[in-house]
Write an enzyme that holds these catalytic residues in place. Structure first.
Site, mmCIF file in Angstrom:
data_model
loop_
_atom_site.group_PDB
_atom_site.id
_atom_site.type_symbol
_atom_site.label_atom_id
_atom_site.label_comp_id
_atom_site.label_asym_id
_atom_site.label_seq_id
_atom_site.Cartn_x
_atom_site.Cartn_y
_atom_site.Cartn_z
ATOM 1 N N SER A 45 0.992 -1.079 0.103
ATOM 2 C CA SER A 45 -0.060 -0.017 0.012
ATOM 3 C C SER A 45 0.983 1.343 -0.021
ATOM 4 O O SER A 45 1.772 1.355 0.966
ATOM 5 C CB SER A 45 -0.836 0.025 1.173
ATOM 6 O OG SER A 45 -1.731 0.934 1.235
ATOM 7 N N GLU A 46 0.632 2.009 -0.860
ATOM 8 C CA GLU A 46 1.803 2.985 -1.377
ATOM 9 C C GLU A 46 1.750 4.103 -0.019
ATOM 10 O O GLU A 46 2.763 4.901 -0.128
ATOM 11 C CB GLU A 46 1.717 3.785 -2.551
ATOM 12 C CG GLU A 46 0.443 4.470 -2.842
ATOM 13 C CD GLU A 46 -0.788 3.727 -3.513
ATOM 14 O OE1 GLU A 46 -0.678 2.564 -3.366
ATOM 15 O OE2 GLU A 46 -1.429 4.516 -4.239
ATOM 16 N N ASN A 47 0.623 4.130 0.776
ATOM 17 C CA ASN A 47 0.760 5.051 2.079
ATOM 18 C C ASN A 47 1.690 4.466 3.060
ATOM 19 O O ASN A 47 1.791 5.146 4.176
ATOM 20 C CB ASN A 47 -0.482 5.472 2.359
ATOM 21 C CG ASN A 47 -1.215 4.097 2.865
ATOM 22 O OD1 ASN A 47 -1.033 3.359 2.229
ATOM 23 N ND2 ASN A 47 -2.002 4.168 4.062
ATOM 24 N N SER A 87 8.394 4.239 0.359
ATOM 25 C CA SER A 87 7.180 3.600 -0.318
ATOM 26 C C SER A 87 7.470 3.723 -1.730
ATOM 27 O O SER A 87 7.425 2.596 -2.584
ATOM 28 C CB SER A 87 5.941 3.939 0.059
ATOM 29 O OG SER A 87 5.004 3.089 -0.469
#
Lengths: 219, 231, 219, 231
Positions: A45-47, A87
Site C-alpha cells: 500500500s503506497e501510503n 514506499s
C-alpha cells in the site's frame, strides 16, 4: 460479459508466487479476494505498508492503519511499515513486481489515461503516475466500453495520459488483451459467450487476432 | 539534550505569519496534526501555501483551513474529497499544484536532505512533464524535479521525547518524517511526550535534530474516511 | 604556543547552546571535553548516531557502537540511530550547525585541503567533502605550520582541495583567525606570549591585522 | 508471507560469479557480513568489484578477500587501514574509486529507489568534480551524481524474519539498509532469525521486499578497530 468480480478473478490468475503487488482502487482491490491460497504474495500500500491484511473486524479497527484508498485495513503476518519516500522508492526502484489498476482509456501502444477528464473537477493523480512509470508488469482492469458505448481501447488516448508505453495486459468485461511490442491489442481470451466479432466491433484501436481465441475458464 | 518542549499548540504556531509556506503531514486524515490545525484556525492569518498529500474533508483537517479562507494554494497529489475545496478552485480563489505522490514525497525528502534536484520517471510523456528537463538513463526517460522546502513543517507523531525524537504508528507515518526534515521550523505534536532517554534510540523514526518544537496534543479525534470492515 | 588540548579548549568557546555539532578526528574530538556543562549540545557521528556519549567503560564496550573514527563510544540520553543516507541528509540539508575538523592547508578564501598528499597513499576523503560542502559554520583546528616550518595558511592551497570557500574560522597553536568575505585571514587573537610579528611571519596568505590583537584567555 | 530463508552462508553465496559487482554493508568493521565473507573466501571466484565504505583490515573483513586476490576494484570512501591493500594498489593489481561518503550513501540509496541521478554539493571545486556536470541552484553549486546498483548486495542485521524484514543495532546499521535495496539479489545474514510475524512492523528498518535470501549467521567475532575506554 464479466462482472467486476469476474474481472478480478481473471486478473488473479496473472499473479505469480513470491510477488509483491500494488492494487489500485476499485476492481483491482477485489483481486486480493481471488489470489489462490497456495500462492505467497505480499500486497503493498503506497501510503506505507507492506503486507495488507483483510479488512478489520469492528473491534480491530485502527484509524492509524489505512490503505491507499483510505479504507481501514489490518496488517498481514510479517508486514512492515515505512514512510512515503521509502514506499515510492520501492515502487520506482522496481521492487514491486506487479501493479494492477483501473483506467479510463488505454492506447494500442500501452499508454494509459486514468486521472483527469477535461472540464471536470480534477482530483489529482495520487500515486498512479509513479506506479505506471515504474512497475515492470502493469495490468489494467476496466470495462471495455464507456457507459455511452464508446470503446476505451483506442489507437491513441483522447484523455490526458497518466503514463506512456507502460500497460502490459488488459482485462475487460469482454476480453483479455496484451499490448504488442510493436503496438496493437493482441486478443488472448474472450469472456464466456462473447464473440470475436463483438470484441472487434468494440475495440477502436488495432486489434490483433491470431488463430482461434479461447474462452476464459472460471473454476 | 536540547529541550524542544513548548506548552501547547497555540504557543507552537504563534509565529506562523500570513503568506508563508507550510508543510503538513498526513495521508487522508491519518497522521494529520489535528491540534495544530485547530490552533491555526484561531489565528488571523491567510494566504498560506500548504504542502500536504491531501486537503482534508469539508469539516475536518485542512478542509477547516480552506473553509476559513486561510489557504491561497495547495501543493498535493490528490484533493477534492470536499465540496468547498472544489468551489474555491473553480472560482479561482484557490490555486492547486498537483504532483505525483512519489514525486511529492521525494521532493520533500530532497528538501530535507539538501538535494536540490533529482531525476524520476513519474510523469514522463504527460502534462506533468511540461516545461521540465527530461533525460534518458539506461534507455528510459526521466524528468528533473526539484526539492521542496517550507517555512514551517507541522507533523503528528505517536510518541516523542523532549529532545524532539519521534516515533510514528501504523500508516500515520506517511509524509510526516519527510516533512519534519524539510521545514525551517518543524513543529511536532505527539500523543505521548516522554523525557529524553525514554525512547529506544534504535526505534526512532525522526531524529530530534529535525524538530524545533514539540508538545503533547490532546483530544485526538482520528476521524476515519472509509470505515471498511470484514464480515 | 597552544597544546592540542588548548586548541580544543579555545574552539569549545565557539560552541553555542542548542547546536548540533560534527567533530572530526584528532584535535576536534578533544573539543567535546571542553564544552561548558551549562550548554546543551548534541554531537553527530556521520556513521549514524546523534548524541555521542563518553567513551565506554570496559564493561560498557559494544562493538556495534562506534563513532566515525571507529572508536567505541556510548550514547547520550535522548540519542537516535539512523542509516548513512539519513546521516548525510542531515549534514547536506544544513541541520548540523557546526563542523569542526582538521586540515593540512587552508587558503585565504576559505578553501580547505585535508584528504590527499600527491605521491603518498591516498586513504580517501571519507565524509569530509560532504561536511565541508554543507555546514554553515566550519571551524578548522590545526597547527599553524608544518613540521618543516612551512605555513599552512596560504594564499592558495597547494594540495588537492577538499572543499572551496567553506572555512569560517581557524584555531591554530598560534592564533585565532577568521576568513574575510573578500578573502584574507583576519587575525582575531594571539596565543599567550605569541607576537603579531611571529604570526605574520608564519602566515603565507594575506593576513589582516586591524587594531590591537588581544591574547587568548584561558580560564 | 514469502519465505526467504536459505540454509547457510554457503548456500546464500553459491551463485555469486567471478567479475560481478557486490555491495557489502558495514562501516569500519561494524555491521559487516562476516559469515558471507567467510563463505565467499571458500569460492573460486575473482575479479569482483566491491562497493563498501571501507576495505576492512589486513586479516579481517574485506581485507581477507583482498589478500586472496579476489577483488579487482573497490568503490569506497575511505580505505587503507591495511598494508596488502596498499601493496596491490601501488602495484596496479587493484583499482580504487574513492567517493565522498555522503555521495556514496546517496548513490546507493538512489540505486535502490530508482533515482538515476541527483545533485549534491560534495566535491564541488575538487578533483571529484572532474568530468561531472555541475549546476547552480539558489546561488550554490552542485554536482550531478548517478545511482549505484549491484548484482548482489550482502548485508548483516541484528534480527531478521523469514519474510526478509530486518532490524539493525547501534551504528551497525550504516550502509546496510541502503545496500539491501540496491542489489538485484540481496543476501541478509542476521544474528537472530525469527518467524514472520515476530518482529514489530513499526520497528523494521529494512522491509522484506528488498531481501531475497536470509539466514542466521554464527560465530560473530565483531572485531573492534579502536578500543577506546573511559578511565
Amino acid at each position: 460479459m464479466l462482472t467486476k468480480d469476474q474481472i478480478a478473478q481473471r486478473i488473479a490468475k496473472e499473479v505469480k508466487n513470491g510477488q509483491y503487488i500494488n492494487l489500485g482502487i476499485g476492481i483491482p482491490t477485489l483481486v486480493a479476494n481471488y489470489i489462490p491460497a497456495n500462492l505467497e504474495v505480499v500486497l503493498q500500500s503506497e501510503n506505507g505498508l507492506l503486507g495488507i491484511g483483510p479488512f478489520p473486524t469492528e473491534d480491530q479497527i485502527d484509524p492509524d492503519l489505512i490503505n491507499a484508498g483510505k479504507q481501514t485495513v489490518t496488517m498481514a503476518k510479517g508486514s512492515a511499515l515505512f514512510n512515503s519516500a521509502e514506499s515510492f522508492g520501492m515502487i520506482r526502484g522496481g521492487h514491486v513486481h506487479l501493479t494492477i489498476l483501473g483506467a479510463m482509456e488505454v492506447s494500442e501502444n500501452g499508454d494509459i489515461a486514468n486521472w483527469k477528464i477535461p472540464g471536470k473537477m480534477v482530483k489529482g493523480m495520487g500515486g498512479a503516475m509513479d506506479l505506471v512509470a515504474s512497475a515492470d508488469n502493469i495490468i489494467v482492469a476496466m470495462q471495455h466500453c464507456s457507459r455511452s458505448g464508446e470503446s476505451k481501447l483506442l489507437s491513441e488516448c483522447s484523455l490526458p495520459i497518466t503514463g506512456i508505453r507502460c500497460v502490459k495486459k488488459i482485462v475487460t468485461d469482454l476480453a483479455v488483451l496484451e499490448i504488442a511490442k510493436e503496438g496493437g491489442f493482441i486478443l488472448l481470451e474472450r469472456a464466456p459467450g462473447i464473440s470475436v466479432e463483438e470484441i472487434k466491433s468494440k475495440t477502436a484501436g488495432k486489434l490483433i487476432i491470431d488463430g482461434e481465441i479461447p474462452e476464459m475458464v472460471f473454476e | 539534550m536540547i529541550d524542544k518542549t513548548v506548552k501547547n499548540a497555540f504557543e507552537a504556531v504563534a509565529d506562523i505569519p500570513s503568506n508563508c509556506m507550510l508543510m503538513m503531514g498526513g495521508f487522508g486524515l491519518t497522521g494529520i496534526p489535528e491540534n495544530c490545525i485547530s490552533a491555526i484556525l484561531e489565528k488571523d492569518i491567510s494566504g498560506l501555501t500548504i504542502v500536504s498529500n491531501n486537503a482534508g474533508v469539508d469539516d475536518f483537517g485542512i478542509g477547516l483551513l480552506l473553509k476559513k479562507r486561510m489557504v491561497k494554494k495547495m501543493i498535493s497529489s490528490y484533493v477534492g474529497e470536499n465540496a468547498e475545496f472544489e468551489r474555491q478552485l473553480l472560482s479561482g480563489e484557490l490555486e492547486v499544484d498537483l504532483i505525483p505522490q512519489g514525486t511529492l514525497a521525494e521532493r520533500v525528502r530532497a528538501g530535507g536532505a539538501g538535494i536540490p534536484a533529482f531525476f524520476t520517471p513519474a510523469g514522463v510523456g504527460t502534462e506533468v512533464a511540461e516545461g521540465k528537463e527530461s533525460r534518458e538513463f539506461d534507455g528510459k526517460m526521466y524528468l528533473l524535479e526539484s526539492w521542496l522546502k517550507a517555512d514551517f513543517s507541522i507533523v503528528k507523531a505517536w510518541k516523542g521525547d523532549t529532545a524532539g525524537n519521534l516515533i510514528f504508528k501504523g500508516t500515520a507515518r506517511n509524509f510526516n518524517p519527510l516533512m519534519a526534515a524539510a521545514g525551517k521550523i518543524c513543529i511536532a505534536e505527539v500523543e505521548e511526550l516522554v523525557e529524553a532517554g525514554e525512547l529506544n534510540p534504535n526505534e526512532i523514526h525522526t531524529p530530534g535534530i529535525y524538530v524545533q518544537r514539540i508538545f503533547q496534543g490532546s483530544n485526538y479525534e482520528k476521524r476515519i474516511e472509509q470505515r471498511t470492515v470484514s464480515k
